[in-house]
Enzyme design. Structure first.
Site, short mmCIF file in Angstrom:
data_model
loop_
_atom_site.label_atom_id
_atom_site.label_comp_id
_atom_site.label_asym_id
_atom_site.label_seq_id
_atom_site.Cartn_x
_atom_site.Cartn_y
_atom_site.Cartn_z
N CYS A 79 0.84 -1.20 0.00
CA CYS A 79 0.00 0.00 0.00
C CYS A 79 0.88 1.26 0.00
O CYS A 79 1.49 1.59 -1.01
CB CYS A 79 -0.97 -0.03 1.17
N HIS A 167 -3.80 -5.14 0.66
CA HIS A 167 -3.28 -5.64 1.94
C HIS A 167 -3.36 -7.17 1.98
O HIS A 167 -4.43 -7.74 2.19
CB HIS A 167 -4.09 -5.04 3.10
N GLU A 169 -2.25 -9.03 4.29
CA GLU A 169 -2.29 -9.50 5.68
C GLU A 169 -3.69 -9.63 6.23
O GLU A 169 -3.90 -10.31 7.25
CB GLU A 169 -1.46 -8.56 6.58
N SER A 221 0.47 -13.64 38.13
CA SER A 221 -0.87 -13.04 38.21
C SER A 221 -1.97 -14.08 38.07
O SER A 221 -3.13 -13.78 38.33
CB SER A 221 -1.03 -12.00 37.10
N GLY A 222 -1.61 -15.28 37.63
CA GLY A 222 -2.61 -16.28 37.30
C GLY A 222 -2.95 -16.28 35.82
O GLY A 222 -3.62 -17.18 35.32
N ASP A 225 0.36 -14.98 30.37
CA ASP A 225 1.69 -14.41 30.11
C ASP A 225 2.66 -14.71 31.24
O ASP A 225 3.76 -15.25 31.02
CB ASP A 225 1.59 -12.90 29.88
N SER A 227 2.43 -16.85 33.59
CA SER A 227 2.56 -18.29 33.81
C SER A 227 3.54 -18.92 32.82
O SER A 227 4.38 -19.75 33.19
CB SER A 227 1.20 -18.98 33.71
#
Length: 509
Positions: A79, A167, A169, A221-222, A225, A227
């Site tokens: 583009c 585009h 993507e 945090s549980g 990420d 974990s």
């Protein structure tokens, strides 16, 4: 060394989507601002120029220095990128006289061109631009056209350089992944060895070299990420890692104990800390959501700092930073304006005088889950919906009290349990109940009531950057509404949020 594709960002809303599509092809890529990217070395196999909200004809249009790239490495302009390769190298870009937004068909495709190998003539593509390429420079060849756009794609005959005005993507370009694959795998010759398993091996080796014999603390945090970061670190340095899981009193029903038990079953060296009184007490009488976040962040720093100092000889603080956070900090226009405070607490490293290690800083959210799966993480952690760091405090509109927290926990438990029991939980990206500072009239039995209203919120998304409301069946919503009203004291009205992001956010505060 990991081979890669560089993506130069001109501010397009689709830039991160380009990166995610390239990584779906098992090819590693990195995004940099067009005016701040590293000199390509032997690991860089090709470069993609993104789209942009600017016109190449604007006085302040982005203008990259491509002297180290163009003619030396495979190059694909998307583009705006294609228009830059035209406008600034002898061609002409003008305002379009025809509609160049939305779906179109590539009615002419040069099937002999490497970029379009195996692409079907007439394939659907997605246009999104107000300018058009009116004249290509000498030495350029048209390789694709739509009914309205003569120069929908081109190549530079003396270089490995291509430009496309659509585009590839986005989902609506039906063979977009094939086109990107032709570029990164075929033209650039990438090995396609970027897999969750290869990331785990590479990261474990890197963490061992980076940390050595030092000790590390991590705040769990549980969520997925932190974990996944913990499991990667545990695999790399084992008992040198101490994870701290803080109960801030703002978690879901039974969540603290169930998550803590799951971490222990995973073999993590984790300390559970009940600090709920400090958090809930600090929030008393506070209505402003930004003030709530800052209070929660401040108390977390105090609690985490205190607990971490009980661990001897700590040198590193591990964080679950992911790639969108990294990109945001070096965006085209500098850090974006603050919409709301991020739940990651930024003051800890300086306060504790620690070095920072971020095992996930190369990954998008969906990649984090794939890495977790490669690490054989249990589904109860891996498939958990995202949950905000401030927890239920930002799902109570207005001030936070123990009574409101208990009320919200019960309603939330009914909704989440219902989603799991019905099989809808994994179809939904994130679900929540919001307690409103609104009371409405109702009738229960023969009595008039004046009680609280709650909002059910459920969205579908890939990474949380955009989201649509989940079209859950009316019968399911009716059943959940009945259960909440009948079982949770203080609630007599349930509504469903049907707004998308944008313009709304997923959370209400």
């Amino acid at each position: 060394m990991q081979e890669k594709i560089l993506i130069l960002d001109f501010g397009s809303q689709y830039t991160q989507l380009i990166a995610r599509r390239v990584r779906e092809l098992n090819v590693y890529c990195e995004i940099y601002p067009f005016n701040h990217f590293p000199a390509p070395d032997e690991t860089v196999k090709g470069v993609i120029l993104s789209g942009s909200p600017f016109s190449v004809r604007d006085a302040g249009a982005p203008f990259p220095d491509l002297s180290s790239i163009k003619g030396r490495l495979p190059l694909l302009g998307v583009c705006y990128g294609a228009q830059h390769l035209t406008h600034n190298f002898g061609g002409e870009v003008l305002p379009s006289n025809t509609r160049e937004y939305g779906r179109a068909k590539l009615v002419k495709v040069d099937s002999d061109d490497a970029l379009f190998a195996g692409v079907t003539p007439g394939t659907q593509v997605w246009m999104s631009h107000g300018d058009t390429i009116a004249r290509i420079p000498e030495g350029y060849a048209i390789t694709g056209s739509t009914e309205d756009v003569r120069v929908a794609a081109f190549r530079i005959e003396t270089e490995k350089s291509w430009g496309i005005q659509f585009h590839p993507e986005v989902y609506h370009t039906t063979e977009g992944l094939k086109i990107l694959g032709n570029f990164v795998r075929g033209i650039c010759g990438c090995r396609a060895d970027w897999t969750p398993e290869s990331f785990v091996d590479m990261t474990v080796r890197s963490l061992r070299e980076q940390i050595g014999d030092d000790r590390v603390v991590l705040g769990l945090s549980g969520g997925v990420d932190s974990s996944v970061a913990a499991i990667l670190l545990d695999r790399a340095i084992g008992p040198q890692l101490t994870s701290i899981f803080v109960d801030n009193g703002l978690l879901r029903k039974n969540e603290y104990q169930s998550v803590l038990d799951a971490y222990k079953r995973m073999g993590l060296n984790v300390l559970g800390v009940d600090a709920s009184a400090a958090f809930v007490g600090g929030l008393a009488g506070v209505n402003d959501p930004e003030k709530k976040r800052k209070i929660i962040g401040r108390v977390f720093i105090e609690v985490f700092d205190r607990e971490a100092h009980r661990v001897q000889n700590v040198k590193w603080l591990a964080q679950g930073t992911i790639y969108p956070d990294v990109i945001e900090s070096v965006s085209v226009n500098g850090p974006s304006a603050t919409i709301k405070s991020h739940h990651n607490v930024g003051g800890l490293p300086d306060k504790m005088n620690l070095k920072v290690v971020e095992p996930l800083r190369l990954l998008f959210k969906d990649e984090v889950r794939r890495v977790g799966r490669a690490l054989n993480m249990p589904d109860e952690i891996l498939n958990r919906h995202p949950f905000p760091g401030p927890g239920l405090a930002i799902r109570i509109v207005g001030d936070v009290t123990p009574v409101k927290l208990d009320t919200l926990r019960e309603a939330d438990h009914i909704f989440i349990s219902g989603l799991k029991k019905s099989g809808y939980y994994e179809e939904v990206w994130q679900a929540a109940v919001i307690l409103l500072p609104v009371q409405s009239v109702g009738v229960m039995g023969d009595e008039r009531t004046y009680e609280n209203a709650v909002v059910l919120r459920a969205v579908t998304s890939t990474d949380g950057m955009t989201a649509d409301w989940s079209h859950l069946p009316h019968e399911f919503l009716a059943e959940i509404s009945n259960q909440i009203i009948n079982r949770v004291k203080g609630i007599n009205r349930v509504v469903y949020d049907i707004s998308s992001k944008p313009p709304s956010t997923i959370e209400w505060e």
